[in-house]
Motif scaffolding. Sequence first.
Motif, PDB file in Angstrom:
ATOM      1  N   VAL A  57      80.850 114.490  35.138  1.00 20.51           N
ATOM      2  CA  VAL A  57      81.148 115.262  36.153  1.00 20.51           C
ATOM      3  C   VAL A  57      81.718 116.623  35.947  1.00 20.51           C
ATOM      4  CG1 VAL A  57      82.124 115.191  38.262  1.00 20.51           C
ATOM      5  CG2 VAL A  57      79.544 113.264  37.405  1.00 20.51           C
ATOM      6  N   LEU A  58      83.359 115.768  35.098  1.00 23.65           N
ATOM      7  CA  LEU A  58      84.569 117.064  34.830  1.00 23.65           C
ATOM      8  C   LEU A  58      84.044 118.689  34.146  1.00 23.65           C
ATOM      9  CD1 LEU A  58      86.611 114.073  35.178  1.00 23.65           C
ATOM     10  CD2 LEU A  58      86.461 115.185  36.602  1.00 23.65           C
ATOM     11  N   THR A  59      82.969 118.085  33.089  1.00 25.00           N
ATOM     12  CA  THR A  59      82.862 118.757  32.842  1.00 25.00           C
ATOM     13  C   THR A  59      81.067 120.163  32.357  1.00 25.00           C
ATOM     14  OG1 THR A  59      81.458 117.372  30.955  1.00 25.00           O
ATOM     15  CG2 THR A  59      83.888 117.922  30.490  1.00 25.00           C
ATOM     16  N   ASP A  60      80.243 119.372  33.002  1.00 22.66           N
ATOM     17  CA  ASP A  60      79.537 119.880  33.872  1.00 22.66           C
ATOM     18  C   ASP A  60      79.495 121.370  34.122  1.00 22.66           C
ATOM     19  OD1 ASP A  60      76.909 121.041  34.802  1.00 22.66           O
ATOM     20  OD2 ASP A  60      76.600 119.026  33.175  1.00 22.66           O
ATOM     21  N   ARG A  61      78.847 122.827  33.851  1.00 23.05           N
ATOM     22  CA  ARG A  61      79.931 123.678  34.723  1.00 23.05           C
ATOM     23  C   ARG A  61      78.620 124.094  35.674  1.00 23.05           C
ATOM     24  NH1 ARG A  61      82.852 127.484  32.170  1.00 23.05           N
ATOM     25  NH2 ARG A  61      83.778 126.209  30.846  1.00 23.05           N
TER      26      ARG A  61
END
Length: 392
Positions: A57-61
Amino acid sequence: MTLSEPEATEFPVRLPGESFPPLQYADFREQPGLIRSTLPTGSPVWLVSRYEDVRTVLTDRRISSDPAREGFPNVARTGGVPTRDQIPGWFVGIDPPEHDRFRKALIPEFSVRRIRQWRPLIQETVDRCVDHLLSLGDSADLVSEFALPVPSLVISTMLGVPFVDREFFESRTKTLVNLKTTTEDERGVAVQELLRYIGRLIKVKQRRAGDDLISRLLESAVLSPEELTGVVMLLLIAGHETTANNIALGVVTLLSNPQWIGDDRAVDELLRYHSVADLVALRVAVEDVEIGGQVVRAGEGIIPLIAGANHDLNSFDRPDEFDPGRAARHHVAFGYGVHQCLGQNLVRAEMEIVYQTLFRRVPTLAVDADVTALPFKYDGTLFGLHELPVRW
């Protein structure tokens, strides 16, 4: 892949007398897909509790941190994450590539090298705060008299706040972060007073630069003065309450586990173990995206549960035990990806110096209350302690 929407689960409210993180997090991790829940505000949201899913979640653009987007969740008693229109420069609510401009400007100020240069100042500040604590007699509230002043005084020095204004600066920030004893109106007034003060301080630095963070950012000309006002406000709040919560909770945990006092490995384990920013990394999907086998539709809010990830048995052996001997540096207490906390090196340095100094200078320090009855922050976005009565 799970396309259907599961039945909504009650939002995991923290309750007095119950452990943190909430016991439901372990149940959430065992269920397929994600957890559908309803916020206290009535808005639906997806809860993410597995370590790998939280990092996704914290890395998906395709997932945004912009609070102005439709469907962005709000779990706070206050107005939630400010939009750019409300406070320009509040860059945790700005997506790449615009976010990159802020991050590149600020990274040099919080690098390992820069924080190493600040350690003597942090040590001096902690020593003065211990002096103040001891001057109060043989007992005090550690939160208000020590844990809150340390990060406030450190960041105000880094920003270049004149010494004569430190009391004003600290009193307003204390009002801002103390949800138990202040009203929303009082906090709103404190925000406006701080924004006006920071705006005036920036104008002063424009005319007469110093050796401080604000002056260097002005010289770089990457950020406008209006954006810099929001940046300074964010640094002040983000670095103040989170660090104070970590300091207070860490003192309680180390007094209960004295064999780890003096071991700097305790800092990262405390960050993982307490995960005070459990509900801070709020997001919203801007496209349909699959997470943990669950399809999340564009416009649906997502809450990555930081404490859930940091207590995931698949990533940390015996996660509910406090064990600084474990390798815990991969925890996500500071978030992950492009929005990972810029101030993490500063927080680690403050916690290391605080514990080394406090337990050395006050060797008889003890919690002056039943630990299970302490006023933990069950009602805030951040977990921590409202008060910590101690004696020595």
